[in-house]
Design an enzyme around this catalytic site. Structure first.
Site, PDB file in Angstrom:
ATOM      1  N   LYS A  13      26.317  -7.589  58.385  1.00 22.77           N
ATOM      2  CA  LYS A  13      25.895  -6.335  57.749  1.00 22.77           C
ATOM      3  C   LYS A  13      24.385  -6.127  57.796  1.00 22.77           C
ATOM      4  O   LYS A  13      23.920  -4.995  57.932  1.00 22.77           O
ATOM      5  CB  LYS A  13      26.421  -6.219  56.322  1.00 22.77           C
ATOM      6  CG  LYS A  13      25.978  -7.326  55.386  1.00 22.77           C
ATOM      7  CD  LYS A  13      26.563  -7.096  54.007  1.00 22.77           C
ATOM      8  CE  LYS A  13      26.170  -8.192  53.042  1.00 22.77           C
ATOM      9  NZ  LYS A  13      26.603  -9.551  53.458  1.00 22.77           N
ATOM     10  N   ARG A  87      26.681  -5.545  43.057  1.00 22.75           N
ATOM     11  CA  ARG A  87      27.590  -6.686  43.163  1.00 22.75           C
ATOM     12  C   ARG A  87      28.670  -6.645  42.088  1.00 22.75           C
ATOM     13  O   ARG A  87      29.627  -7.422  42.153  1.00 22.75           O
ATOM     14  CB  ARG A  87      26.813  -8.003  43.044  1.00 22.75           C
ATOM     15  CG  ARG A  87      25.992  -8.303  44.282  1.00 22.75           C
ATOM     16  CD  ARG A  87      25.449  -9.714  44.220  1.00 22.75           C
ATOM     17  NE  ARG A  87      24.379  -9.895  45.190  1.00 22.75           N
ATOM     18  CZ  ARG A  87      24.569 -10.331  46.424  1.00 22.75           C
ATOM     19  NH1 ARG A  87      25.772 -10.644  46.830  1.00 22.75           N
ATOM     20  NH2 ARG A  87      23.548 -10.455  47.236  1.00 22.75           N
ATOM     21  N   ARG A 121      27.032 -21.665  64.000  1.00 24.03           N
ATOM     22  CA  ARG A 121      25.616 -21.354  63.806  1.00 24.03           C
ATOM     23  C   ARG A 121      24.803 -22.654  63.700  1.00 24.03           C
ATOM     24  O   ARG A 121      25.224 -23.609  63.055  1.00 24.03           O
ATOM     25  CB  ARG A 121      25.487 -20.554  62.507  1.00 24.03           C
ATOM     26  CG  ARG A 121      24.171 -19.881  62.341  1.00 24.03           C
ATOM     27  CD  ARG A 121      24.330 -18.674  61.469  1.00 24.03           C
ATOM     28  NE  ARG A 121      24.476 -19.055  60.063  1.00 24.03           N
ATOM     29  CZ  ARG A 121      24.228 -18.208  59.060  1.00 24.03           C
ATOM     30  NH1 ARG A 121      23.847 -16.976  59.308  1.00 24.03           N
ATOM     31  NH2 ARG A 121      24.370 -18.599  57.821  1.00 24.03           N
ATOM     32  N   ARG A 154      23.917 -26.055  58.928  1.00 27.28           N
ATOM     33  CA  ARG A 154      23.608 -26.052  57.507  1.00 27.28           C
ATOM     34  C   ARG A 154      24.851 -26.381  56.682  1.00 27.28           C
ATOM     35  O   ARG A 154      25.962 -26.068  57.079  1.00 27.28           O
ATOM     36  CB  ARG A 154      23.084 -24.678  57.088  1.00 27.28           C
ATOM     37  CG  ARG A 154      21.776 -24.346  57.781  1.00 27.28           C
ATOM     38  CD  ARG A 154      21.064 -23.199  57.148  1.00 27.28           C
ATOM     39  NE  ARG A 154      21.964 -22.139  56.691  1.00 27.28           N
ATOM     40  CZ  ARG A 154      21.575 -20.869  56.573  1.00 27.28           C
ATOM     41  NH1 ARG A 154      20.349 -20.530  56.885  1.00 27.28           N
ATOM     42  NH2 ARG A 154      22.404 -19.963  56.135  1.00 27.28           N
ATOM     43  N   ARG A 165      32.897 -19.598  50.082  1.00 27.83           N
ATOM     44  CA  ARG A 165      31.994 -18.442  49.950  1.00 27.83           C
ATOM     45  C   ARG A 165      32.757 -17.135  50.122  1.00 27.83           C
ATOM     46  O   ARG A 165      32.492 -16.155  49.438  1.00 27.83           O
ATOM     47  CB  ARG A 165      30.872 -18.517  51.003  1.00 27.83           C
ATOM     48  CG  ARG A 165      29.796 -19.553  50.686  1.00 27.83           C
ATOM     49  CD  ARG A 165      28.937 -19.852  51.893  1.00 27.83           C
ATOM     50  NE  ARG A 165      28.111 -18.725  52.314  1.00 27.83           N
ATOM     51  CZ  ARG A 165      27.546 -18.619  53.523  1.00 27.83           C
ATOM     52  NH1 ARG A 165      27.733 -19.563  54.421  1.00 27.83           N
ATOM     53  NH2 ARG A 165      26.809 -17.582  53.821  1.00 27.83           N
TER      54      ARG A 165
END
Ligand SMILES: [Zn+2]
Length: 211
Positions: A13, A87, A121, A154, A165
């Site tokens: 996004k 949020r 990633r 990470r 998440r």
């Protein structure tokens, strides 16, 4: 044009929002960036936020709303693409008090696609540059193009952590998305193929916004 953009972590996004800036001629406002800016400039709000983060408590809604209000009021005449806010339904109602939103873009990306994208990633230990072993690999495997630093994955990009998440995002965003759906402001955008040119997705979003 006043736009809010929603999407799970790893949905791209931020990338799409910053490309929409050129297409629609409105500024991109990310609450994450605003918060970092306040901290960097050591403003009274920035100091307050640092106190919350260092004690491990969540920054209260009201503080984030204050920061956003300051910036949004300055930009209102130009319109905006807002990312990272609201949020909660409480924040959505606060936003209504500041200004009316024209359209809310909801990026839908299947979980499996996000897990695949984020878990490939890689980040450089030395300079923090981001690579992707599938879509944006370094020239030499495991080494940063810029400084030869070692690349690592990470902790929050491990598949189990990504699943967690995504679950947290789903639970938190559902009531906010329902809130906007009930107001007929929501535009659902499906993106199932992460390898598709971002410019194509941006076109799709721009078309949906103008409808
Ligand atoms: Zn590097």
């Amino acid at each position: 044009m006043k736009i809010v953009i929603f999407g799970p972590p790893g949905s791209g996004k931020g990338t799409y929002a910053s490309r929409l800036v050129n297409k629609l001629g409105v500024p991109h406002i990310s609450t994450g960036d605003l918060v970092r800016e306040e901290i960097r400039n050591k403003t009274p709000l920035g100091k307050q936020i640092e106190k919350y983060s260092s004690s491990g408590t969540l920054v209260p809604d009201a503080v984030i709303t204050d920061i956003l209000k300051k910036r949004l009021t300055a930009e209102l005449s130009k319109g905006f693409i807002l990312e990272g806010y609201p949020r909660t339904v409480g924040q959505a109602k606060e936003l209504e008090k500041i200004t009316k939103v024209d359209v809310v873009v909801n990026l839908n990306v299947p979980d499996s696609v996000i897990v695949d994208r984020l878990s490939s990633r890689l980040q450089c230990k030395t300079c923090g540059a981001i690579y992707n072993s599938k879509t944006m690999p370094p020239k030499v495997a495991g080494k940063c193009d810029k400084d030869g630093g070692e690349l690592f994955r990470r902790v929050d990009d491990q598949p189990e952590v990504i699943q967690e998440r995504l679950k947290v995002y789903q639970q938190a965003s559902e009531p906010v998305i329902d809130f906007y759906r009930s107001k007929h402001l929501l535009k659902d955008i499906r993106n199932e193929d992460p390898s598709v040119d971002p410019e194509k997705v941006v076109d799709q979003i721009a078309k949906a916004i103008k409808q």
